[in-house]
Write a protein that holds these residues in place. Structure first.
Motif, PDB file in Angstrom:
ATOM      1  N   TYR A 156       0.869  -1.187   0.000  1.00 46.57           N
ATOM      2  CA  TYR A 156       0.000   0.000   0.000  1.00 46.57           C
ATOM      3  C   TYR A 156       0.899   1.228   0.000  1.00 46.57           C
ATOM      4  N   PRO A 157       0.376   2.367  -0.454  1.00 45.50           N
ATOM      5  CA  PRO A 157       1.254   3.548  -0.539  1.00 45.50           C
ATOM      6  C   PRO A 157       1.591   4.140   0.824  1.00 45.50           C
ATOM      7  N   VAL A 158       2.885   4.271   1.083  1.00 47.81           N
ATOM      8  CA  VAL A 158       3.314   4.943   2.326  1.00 47.81           C
ATOM      9  C   VAL A 158       4.278   6.058   1.968  1.00 47.81           C
ATOM     10  N   TRP A 203      -5.379   3.600   2.106  1.00 46.40           N
ATOM     11  CA  TRP A 203      -5.540   2.196   1.753  1.00 46.40           C
ATOM     12  C   TRP A 203      -5.974   2.112   0.296  1.00 46.40           C
ATOM     13  N   THR A 204      -5.593   1.045  -0.367  1.00 43.75           N
ATOM     14  CA  THR A 204      -6.139   0.760  -1.700  1.00 43.75           C
ATOM     15  C   THR A 204      -6.670  -0.675  -1.622  1.00 43.75           C
ATOM     16  N   LYS A 205      -7.134  -1.209  -2.718  1.00 43.88           N
ATOM     17  CA  LYS A 205      -7.652  -2.595  -2.769  1.00 43.88           C
ATOM     18  C   LYS A 205      -8.674  -2.832  -1.651  1.00 43.88           C
ATOM     19  N   ASP A 251       5.670  -3.809  -2.251  1.00 39.88           N
ATOM     20  CA  ASP A 251       5.826  -5.129  -2.897  1.00 39.88           C
ATOM     21  C   ASP A 251       6.524  -5.050  -4.258  1.00 39.88           C
ATOM     22  N   THR A 252       6.354  -3.937  -4.961  1.00 42.87           N
ATOM     23  CA  THR A 252       7.023  -3.833  -6.270  1.00 42.87           C
ATOM     24  C   THR A 252       8.538  -3.745  -6.075  1.00 42.87           C
ATOM     25  N   ILE A 253       8.946  -3.081  -4.998  1.00 37.81           N
ATOM     26  CA  ILE A 253      10.382  -2.961  -4.736  1.00 37.81           C
ATOM     27  C   ILE A 253      10.929  -4.326  -4.333  1.00 37.81           C
ATOM     28  N   GLY A 310      -9.303   7.177  -5.949  1.00 37.48           N
ATOM     29  CA  GLY A 310      -9.320   7.179  -7.407  1.00 37.48           C
ATOM     30  C   GLY A 310      -8.827   5.857  -7.962  1.00 37.48           C
ATOM     31  N   GLN A 311      -7.504   5.674  -8.002  1.00 34.68           N
ATOM     32  CA  GLN A 311      -6.906   4.452  -8.563  1.00 34.68           C
ATOM     33  C   GLN A 311      -7.536   4.137  -9.920  1.00 34.68           C
ATOM     34  N   LEU A 312      -7.660   5.162 -10.764  1.00 39.45           N
ATOM     35  CA  LEU A 312      -8.375   4.969 -12.031  1.00 39.45           C
ATOM     36  C   LEU A 312      -7.679   3.960 -12.952  1.00 39.45           C
TER      37      LEU A 312
HETATM   38  C1  BGC Z   1      -1.042  -0.355  -4.049  1.00 40.99           C
HETATM   39  C2  BGC Z   1       0.450  -0.455  -4.293  1.00 40.99           C
HETATM   40  C3  BGC Z   1       0.815  -1.910  -4.539  1.00 40.99           C
HETATM   41  C4  BGC Z   1      -0.042  -2.495  -5.653  1.00 40.99           C
HETATM   42  C5  BGC Z   1       0.278  -3.961  -5.933  1.00 40.99           C
HETATM   43  C6  BGC Z   1      -1.833  -1.034  -5.152  1.00 40.99           C
HETATM   44  O1  BGC Z   1      -3.191  -1.053  -4.835  1.00 40.99           O
HETATM   45  O2  BGC Z   1      -1.431   1.007  -3.988  1.00 40.99           O
HETATM   46  O3  BGC Z   1       1.180   0.067  -3.206  1.00 40.99           O
HETATM   47  O4  BGC Z   1       2.179  -1.968  -4.889  1.00 40.99           O
HETATM   48  O5  BGC Z   1      -1.402  -2.388  -5.294  1.00 40.99           O
HETATM   49  O6  BGC Z   1       0.063  -4.762  -4.832  1.00 40.99           O
END
Ligand code: BGC
Length: 499
Positions: free
Chosen positions: A164-166, A179-181, A217-219, A318-320
């Motif tokens: 998640y974005p920090v 939070w996303t997802k 997680d991408t890192i 958003g997360q468009l």
């Molecule tokens: C999150 C990212 C994460 C990506 C893949 C997104 O919803 O904002 O931080 O890297 O999901 O899990």
């Protein structure tokens, strides 16, 4: 009109409507080029802009989040040691111990738990509930596998892979931007997630476990690719190594990272930039947070279903881009189209009203991308697999004409997702000029996530779009995709190592 004639007429109407909907999901080469150049522009803005409010609608003024990770070097595969890693993903929590063997390989022990519903969206759970749960899982794992090494005088380093974005100001701290997802525990936003986890570890008696690094997680994906680079599928070190350039995830959510020159990260506070340059560091891994690319909806292809979904699930900033690409939303897009076709009397006409539709078709997120994957590759003349999938997942009988319509829809939804997925990849390759550098410009993209890994044809559709886009067939040929296996765990461990 006879019964048969009525059905034929209805099938023809369905076919016509579906072919119009399908065209609204098409993405062409011009759009790919336009989106890529806008993506590069948004990266530049985000690198200069110090506020991470990209999550808001109208966020394009702030550009992409472009979050500095404080990871300033790439592992080379010779790293050794035992580290813990905790991975909080979209739906699961994994706790692991990773033995880095120093020869590009690692051994891993892990326990995976689904995050319970009471901690997911729409609950009144608190940060303590969530991190208390993570700490108890950590304790159970250590008791089972590592009771021998748990000594008060030998601290154990843990890397926390957090999807998640920090907002980070150092490797071992970071406040949650949003939070996303699936997760949505409001009181965590703005708090340091390392501190929250560490406090709960202490409460469960794990004082000797130190959360020394926090990483996206991408890192993790990128670092584990760098560690394993040069390993061929049969476990041998390959002679020709191409440059690891990108780490990306296409799963429940989507996002990516790459190494950026420190001098280009204008938003870093001066004292940090100077300190890093003084220490001889030249680059830093940037977490792009591309799920929120084009939150103003200026260039993304948009159907009426996207507009509905954007509105309905606007809460996660958003997360468009994510809503058009990631696994969490593919089934939801199809579900919205089907409900719309039903409301027009064109499909599932045995259910007269919306109320009478099977519960699962009325309920958001009940149509999973696994179902779409099965339909995607159904090549039987009666679309038998599609029929079974709908019966099993939604308790829904379908006619052959309906199944044909559903399969066409599935295929355009997934193709659009894969085409869009190529945009950030082209953008990073162009921005970093990676295709014109060493090793004849051959580059490696490390990936992880259920969609890119498992969705049939996703990667080849993505490659097709790379060739159609600005890097062209030549650039596409030089781009190698490599699956970063166990990326969250290995990446977390590698971060703990450099901490
Ligand atoms: C999150 C990212 C994460 C990506 C893949 C997104 O919803 O904002 O931080 O890297 O999901 O899990």
């Amino acid at each position: 009109m006879s019964f048969d004639d009525f059905h034929k007429a209805n099938d023809a109407k369905l076919l016509e409507e579906v072919s119009q909907i399908c065209s609204s999901f098409e993405v062409n080469a011009e759009q790919l080029k336009e989106m890529t150049s806008y993506f590069i522009q948004q990266m530049e803005i985000g690198l200069a802009n110090n506020n991470n409010n990209e999550g808001t609608i109208n966020g394009n003024k702030a550009g992409l989040a472009m979050i500095p990770s404080y990871v300033t070097s790439k592992p080379n595969g010779t790293e050794e040691g035992l580290f813990m890693a905790a991975v909080l993903g979209g739906m699961n929590f994994r706790i692991c111990s990773v033995q880095l063997n120093g020869d590009h390989t690692f051994d891993i022990k892990q326990a995976k738990t689904r995050i319970p519903d009471y901690l997911m969206e729409g609950t009144d759970a608190t940060s303590d509930d969530l991190f208390g749960f993570l700490a108890r899982r950590t304790s159970a794992f250590i008791n089972k596998f590592h009771s021998d090494i748990m000594k008060p005088d030998t601290p154990l380093k843990l890397g926390f892979t957090f999807s998640y974005p920090v907002d980070q100001e150092s490797l071992n701290s970071g406040t949650l931007i949003r939070w996303t997802k699936g997760l949505n525990i409001p009181d965590t936003v703005g708090k340091d997630v390392v501190q929250l986890y560490q406090e709960q570890l202490t409460i469960v008696g794990l004082n000797m476990v130190n959360v020394v690094a926090l990483t996206n997680d991408t890192i993790g994906t990128f670092l584990s690719l760098c560690y394993a680079q040069g390993i061929t599928t049969d476990g041998q070190v390959s002679g020709e190594i191409s440059e690891p350039v990108i780490g990306c995830i296409f799963g429940t959510g989507t996002n990516g990272c790459y190494m950026e020159k420190i001098e280009n990260i204008k938003k870093l506070p001066d004292y940090i930039r100077e300190r890093l340059i003084h220490e001889g560091k030249t680059e830093m891994c940037i977490n792009i947070e591309w799920g929120s690319f084009d939150n103003d909806n200026l260039v993304l292809p948009t159907t009426k279903y996207d507009i509905d979904i954007d509105k309905k699930y606007a809460r996660n900033g958003g997360q468009l881009f994510e809503k058009r690409v990631s696994g969490m939303f593919l089934g939801e897009i199809l579900r919205n189209v089907l409900v719309d076709l039903h409301s027009k009397g064109l499909i599932l006409t045995q259910f007269r009203k919306h109320d009478q539709l099977p519960h699962r078709l009325k309920t958001p997120f009940q149509l999973s991308s696994e179902v779409l994957a099965r339909i995607e590759i159904d090549d039987s003349s009666t679309l038998r697999e599609t029929e079974l999938s709908f019966l099993q997942s939604l308790r829904l009988p379908t006619t052959l004409a309906e199944r044909k319509a559903i399969q066409s829809l599935v295929r355009v939804i997934s193709r659009r997702s894969a085409y869009l997925a190529s945009v950030p990849i082209s953008a990073i390759l162009i921005k970093t000029n990676a295709l014109n550098k060493k090793y004849h410009g051959e580059v490696t993209v490390g990936y992880d996530g259920s969609i890119i890994e498992l969705y049939p044809g996703f990667k080849s559709m993505m490659r097709q779009a790379l060739a159609m886009g600005p890097i062209g067939p030549e650039g596409e040929r030089k781009t190698h995709f490599v699956h970063s296996k166990d990326s969250g765990s290995a990446g977390g461990a590698l971060c703990a190592l450099v901490a």
